[in-house]
Design a protein around this motif. Structure first.
Motif, PDB file in Angstrom:
ATOM      1  N   LEU A  44      -2.459   2.418  -3.604  1.00 56.27           N
ATOM      2  CA  LEU A  44      -2.703   2.065  -2.209  1.00 56.27           C
ATOM      3  C   LEU A  44      -3.791   1.004  -2.105  1.00 56.27           C
ATOM      4  O   LEU A  44      -3.668   0.044  -1.337  1.00 56.27           O
ATOM      5  N   ILE A  45      -4.856   1.147  -2.883  1.00 53.70           N
ATOM      6  CA  ILE A  45      -5.926   0.151  -2.907  1.00 53.70           C
ATOM      7  C   ILE A  45      -5.360  -1.203  -3.332  1.00 53.70           C
ATOM      8  O   ILE A  45      -5.629  -2.232  -2.701  1.00 53.70           O
ATOM      9  N   GLU A  46      -4.568  -1.213  -4.385  1.00 50.30           N
ATOM     10  CA  GLU A  46      -3.965  -2.461  -4.874  1.00 50.30           C
ATOM     11  C   GLU A  46      -3.067  -3.095  -3.821  1.00 50.30           C
ATOM     12  O   GLU A  46      -3.130  -4.306  -3.578  1.00 50.30           O
ATOM     13  N   GLU A  47      -2.227  -2.295  -3.189  1.00 48.21           N
ATOM     14  CA  GLU A  47      -1.279  -2.840  -2.210  1.00 48.21           C
ATOM     15  C   GLU A  47      -1.996  -3.318  -0.955  1.00 48.21           C
ATOM     16  O   GLU A  47      -1.650  -4.369  -0.398  1.00 48.21           O
ATOM     17  N   ALA A  48      -2.976  -2.583  -0.487  1.00 49.63           N
ATOM     18  CA  ALA A  48      -3.733  -3.014   0.696  1.00 49.63           C
ATOM     19  C   ALA A  48      -4.473  -4.318   0.393  1.00 49.63           C
ATOM     20  O   ALA A  48      -4.539  -5.212   1.250  1.00 49.63           O
ATOM     21  N   THR A  49      -5.011  -4.445  -0.797  1.00 47.84           N
ATOM     22  CA  THR A  49      -5.685  -5.677  -1.203  1.00 47.84           C
ATOM     23  C   THR A  49      -4.685  -6.825  -1.237  1.00 47.84           C
ATOM     24  O   THR A  49      -4.961  -7.921  -0.727  1.00 47.84           O
ATOM     25  N   ARG A  50      -3.522  -6.588  -1.835  1.00 49.80           N
ATOM     26  CA  ARG A  50      -2.476  -7.620  -1.912  1.00 49.80           C
ATOM     27  C   ARG A  50      -2.060  -8.102  -0.522  1.00 49.80           C
ATOM     28  O   ARG A  50      -1.782  -9.278  -0.321  1.00 49.80           O
ATOM     29  N   ARG A  51      -2.104  -7.207   0.445  1.00 54.98           N
ATOM     30  CA  ARG A  51      -1.698  -7.560   1.807  1.00 54.98           C
ATOM     31  C   ARG A  51      -2.829  -8.202   2.612  1.00 54.98           C
ATOM     32  O   ARG A  51      -2.663  -8.500   3.788  1.00 54.98           O
ATOM     33  N   GLY A  52      -3.972  -8.409   2.005  1.00 56.58           N
ATOM     34  CA  GLY A  52      -5.049  -9.151   2.654  1.00 56.58           C
ATOM     35  C   GLY A  52      -6.074  -8.330   3.404  1.00 56.58           C
ATOM     36  O   GLY A  52      -6.939  -8.898   4.081  1.00 56.58           O
ATOM     37  N   PHE A  53      -6.019  -7.017   3.295  1.00 53.39           N
ATOM     38  CA  PHE A  53      -7.046  -6.196   3.937  1.00 53.39           C
ATOM     39  C   PHE A  53      -8.331  -6.298   3.135  1.00 53.39           C
ATOM     40  O   PHE A  53      -8.310  -6.540   1.930  1.00 53.39           O
ATOM     41  N   ARG A  54      -9.497  -6.136   3.785  1.00 56.19           N
ATOM     42  CA  ARG A  54     -10.781  -6.363   3.133  1.00 56.19           C
ATOM     43  C   ARG A  54     -11.666  -5.140   3.011  1.00 56.19           C
ATOM     44  O   ARG A  54     -12.604  -5.140   2.236  1.00 56.19           O
ATOM     45  N   GLN A  55     -11.421  -4.121   3.791  1.00 52.29           N
ATOM     46  CA  GLN A  55     -12.213  -2.888   3.711  1.00 52.29           C
ATOM     47  C   GLN A  55     -11.263  -1.699   3.828  1.00 52.29           C
ATOM     48  O   GLN A  55     -10.290  -1.751   4.576  1.00 52.29           O
ATOM     49  N   MET A  56     -11.580  -0.635   3.089  1.00 46.71           N
ATOM     50  CA  MET A  56     -10.822   0.605   3.212  1.00 46.71           C
ATOM     51  C   MET A  56     -11.814   1.726   3.516  1.00 46.71           C
ATOM     52  O   MET A  56     -12.852   1.839   2.864  1.00 46.71           O
ATOM     53  N   VAL A  57     -11.471   2.527   4.515  1.00 44.35           N
ATOM     54  CA  VAL A  57     -12.301   3.641   4.944  1.00 44.35           C
ATOM     55  C   VAL A  57     -11.534   4.934   4.707  1.00 44.35           C
ATOM     56  O   VAL A  57     -10.343   5.031   5.018  1.00 44.35           O
ATOM     57  N   ALA A  58     -12.234   5.910   4.143  1.00 43.72           N
ATOM     58  CA  ALA A  58     -11.686   7.254   3.999  1.00 43.72           C
ATOM     59  C   ALA A  58     -12.418   8.155   4.984  1.00 43.72           C
ATOM     60  O   ALA A  58     -13.648   8.166   5.015  1.00 43.72           O
ATOM     61  N   VAL A  59     -11.662   8.861   5.802  1.00 43.65           N
ATOM     62  CA  VAL A  59     -12.230   9.850   6.715  1.00 43.65           C
ATOM     63  C   VAL A  59     -11.778  11.203   6.169  1.00 43.65           C
ATOM     64  O   VAL A  59     -10.651  11.631   6.394  1.00 43.65           O
ATOM     65  N   ILE A  60     -12.646  11.826   5.401  1.00 39.98           N
ATOM     66  CA  ILE A  60     -12.292  13.049   4.684  1.00 39.98           C
ATOM     67  C   ILE A  60     -12.644  14.244   5.547  1.00 39.98           C
ATOM     68  O   ILE A  60     -13.813  14.483   5.855  1.00 39.98           O
ATOM     69  N   GLY A  61     -11.606  14.979   5.942  1.00 40.38           N
ATOM     70  CA  GLY A  61     -11.804  16.161   6.758  1.00 40.38           C
ATOM     71  C   GLY A  61     -12.474  17.254   5.949  1.00 40.38           C
ATOM     72  O   GLY A  61     -12.021  17.560   4.843  1.00 40.38           O
ATOM     73  N   ASP A  62     -13.543  17.814   6.458  1.00 39.14           N
ATOM     74  CA  ASP A  62     -14.268  18.931   5.868  1.00 39.14           C
ATOM     75  C   ASP A  62     -15.090  18.463   4.663  1.00 39.14           C
ATOM     76  O   ASP A  62     -14.556  18.094   3.624  1.00 39.14           O
TER      77      ASP A  62
END
Length: 183
Positions: A111-129
């Motif tokens: 997912l990190i690789e694909e999001a990067t390939r698509r030009g996104f620049r930041q990824m946020v994880a909202v981890i429940g609990d």
């Protein structure tokens, strides 16, 4: 460990995706959803994510008629306002009998690789609990940093739950403007 294949999710995967998510909603606190959505709603969500240019992946084992979905992941809009267009929020869910097999790591890496390939620049994880130590550790080992904890923001199973916020840069991160235009 079985051979794992990561590929884009398709309509045929929705039944398995819905079953994995249903179990998570009914038994865990990774999602603050209280009632599991049916397959039609899961298909609608999948189609909306893909139509908006975000990656949606499954991890499978086996081939052809014996293929089995072990987990899924997707990136979606972190927030709806155009200024957030370069930032995505990730979601990763693994079938209960596929934990500790490397499925979550394989999905999040892809997912990190694909999001990067698509030009996104930041990824946020909202981890429940905040008790989801395995999820926090998985994200940490893949380059996420804890940027905050929202205390007691959700209530499920008769108790208050925190959300842990983690973040990592994708590609050039904040060094340059994102390639994506507002949608």
């Amino acid at each position: 460990m079985p051979d794992l294949t990561i590929r884009p999710a398709c309509g045929d995967d929705i039944s398995s995706i819905a079953a994995i998510y249903r179990h998570s909603v009914e038994t865990g606190t990774a999602s603050f959803e209280l009632t599991p959505p049916d397959e039609a709603e899961m298909l609608r969500r999948h189609e909306a994510i893909v139509a908006n240019g975000y990656p949606y992946l499954v991890c499978t084992t086996g081939e052809g008629g014996g293929e089995r979905v072990l987990g899924y992941s997707y990136a979606s809009a972190y927030r709806p306002r155009p200024a957030y267009r370069g930032t995505v929020e990730n979601s990763v869910y693994v079938a209960p009998d596929a934990h500790r097999m490397g499925v979550g790591r394989a999905l999040l890496n892809a997912l990190i690789e694909e999001a990067t390939r698509r030009g996104f620049r930041q990824m946020v994880a909202v981890i429940g609990d905040s008790g989801h130590v395995a999820s926090v550790e998985l994200h940490r080992t893949l380059g996420f940093e804890t940027v905050g904890t929202l205390k007691n923001v959700g209530r499920k199973f008769g108790r208050w739950l925190d959300s842990v916020l983690m973040q990592r840069a994708l590609g050039e991160g904040a060094e340059t403007a994102p390639d994506r235009e507002p949608t």
